[in-house]
Design a protein around this motif. Sequence first.
Motif, mmCIF file in Angstrom:
data_model
loop_
_atom_site.group_PDB
_atom_site.id
_atom_site.type_symbol
_atom_site.label_atom_id
_atom_site.label_comp_id
_atom_site.label_asym_id
_atom_site.label_seq_id
_atom_site.Cartn_x
_atom_site.Cartn_y
_atom_site.Cartn_z
ATOM 1 N N LEU A 42 11.513 -102.540 -67.107
ATOM 2 C CA LEU A 42 12.940 -102.793 -66.950
ATOM 3 C C LEU A 42 13.236 -104.289 -67.006
ATOM 4 C CD1 LEU A 42 15.795 -101.749 -66.267
ATOM 5 C CD2 LEU A 42 15.138 -101.925 -63.850
ATOM 6 N N ALA A 43 12.430 -105.089 -66.314
ATOM 7 C CA ALA A 43 12.620 -106.546 -66.322
ATOM 8 C C ALA A 43 12.449 -107.101 -67.735
ATOM 9 C CB ALA A 43 11.640 -107.213 -65.361
ATOM 10 N N ALA A 44 11.463 -106.612 -68.448
ATOM 11 C CA ALA A 44 11.266 -107.061 -69.830
ATOM 12 C C ALA A 44 12.482 -106.715 -70.681
ATOM 13 C CB ALA A 44 10.003 -106.430 -70.416
ATOM 14 N N SER A 45 13.028 -105.544 -70.477
ATOM 15 C CA SER A 45 14.211 -105.124 -71.225
ATOM 16 C C SER A 45 15.421 -105.988 -70.881
ATOM 17 C CB SER A 45 14.535 -103.659 -70.927
ATOM 18 O OG SER A 45 13.462 -102.838 -71.314
ATOM 19 N N VAL A 46 15.555 -106.367 -69.619
ATOM 20 C CA VAL A 46 16.652 -107.241 -69.204
ATOM 21 C C VAL A 46 16.533 -108.595 -69.893
ATOM 22 C CG1 VAL A 46 17.591 -108.542 -67.240
ATOM 23 C CG2 VAL A 46 17.109 -106.102 -67.009
ATOM 24 N N PRO A 93 8.433 -111.506 -60.122
ATOM 25 C CA PRO A 93 7.677 -112.490 -60.922
ATOM 26 C C PRO A 93 8.418 -112.992 -62.167
ATOM 27 C CG PRO A 93 6.217 -110.761 -60.157
ATOM 28 C CD PRO A 93 7.618 -110.309 -59.842
ATOM 29 N N PRO A 94 9.071 -112.114 -62.961
ATOM 30 C CA PRO A 94 9.827 -112.658 -64.092
ATOM 31 C C PRO A 94 10.988 -113.552 -63.635
ATOM 32 C CG PRO A 94 9.457 -110.313 -64.408
ATOM 33 C CD PRO A 94 9.012 -110.639 -63.017
ATOM 34 N N ALA A 95 11.627 -113.194 -62.530
ATOM 35 C CA ALA A 95 12.722 -114.017 -62.008
ATOM 36 C C ALA A 95 12.207 -115.387 -61.570
ATOM 37 C CB ALA A 95 13.422 -113.309 -60.852
ATOM 38 N N LEU A 108 9.223 -112.743 -70.333
ATOM 39 C CA LEU A 108 8.743 -111.531 -70.986
ATOM 40 C C LEU A 108 7.236 -111.371 -70.813
ATOM 41 C CD1 LEU A 108 9.437 -109.073 -72.699
ATOM 42 C CD2 LEU A 108 9.254 -110.508 -74.729
ATOM 43 N N ALA A 109 6.496 -112.452 -70.989
ATOM 44 C CA ALA A 109 5.034 -112.394 -70.803
ATOM 45 C C ALA A 109 4.677 -112.032 -69.371
ATOM 46 C CB ALA A 109 4.412 -113.738 -71.183
ATOM 47 N N VAL A 110 5.394 -112.594 -68.417
ATOM 48 C CA VAL A 110 5.137 -112.291 -67.006
ATOM 49 C C VAL A 110 5.457 -110.820 -66.719
ATOM 50 C CG1 VAL A 110 5.934 -112.767 -64.650
ATOM 51 C CG2 VAL A 110 5.388 -114.664 -66.197
ATOM 52 N N ALA A 111 6.549 -110.310 -67.281
ATOM 53 C CA ALA A 111 6.911 -108.903 -67.075
ATOM 54 C C ALA A 111 5.851 -107.971 -67.665
ATOM 55 C CB ALA A 111 8.280 -108.614 -67.687
#
Length: 175
Positions: A34-38, A104-106, A127-130
């Motif tokens: 979900l985070a990657a998609s955001v 983590p992505p935030a 994106l890499a972190v997600a």
Amino acid sequence: MTAPGAGQPATARERRARLRAHADYTGGVYGSMLAASVVIGAGALGTYHRTELVVLLLLTGLVFWAAHVHAQLFGARLADRPWSRGTVWQVCREEWPIVKAALPPAVAVAVSPLLGLDLAGTAWLALAVAVAGQVGWSVAAAARAGATRRLIALSAAVNLLFGLVIVVFKIVVSH
């Protein structure tokens, strides 16, 4: 001391150990995707401030967490048995990895200026972190379930493949 369930209540330590043993990291894998998609969606919308992306990641995680809690309480559990405040808290805890996966992505977005990254670099870092989180959560889930090393590696590979598909979406959306 008598074993839990054999007449004596479990100690706090035993209850925490049982909770960890039965932890379900599905929400973490899902939350990472979900985070990657955001991140991809925010980049597709054009220019944004880093603060907006941090808030968007966290709020999206919270909204999806609340939706999953609602679905669990009113879907699956309502039909099975009446629920109490304890049940509500248990479901909230079980679904919390969705929110944890957004952190983590935030954080990556928040620290990206310290790394000298522009907005495009910030998006790639987040994106890499997600994706790394997605793989990490899947490995943790497989290991916690007692999977063999081969099955843990397969879980990591499948989730990495899913992550790479998301990266391809990022490339396609960006061009």
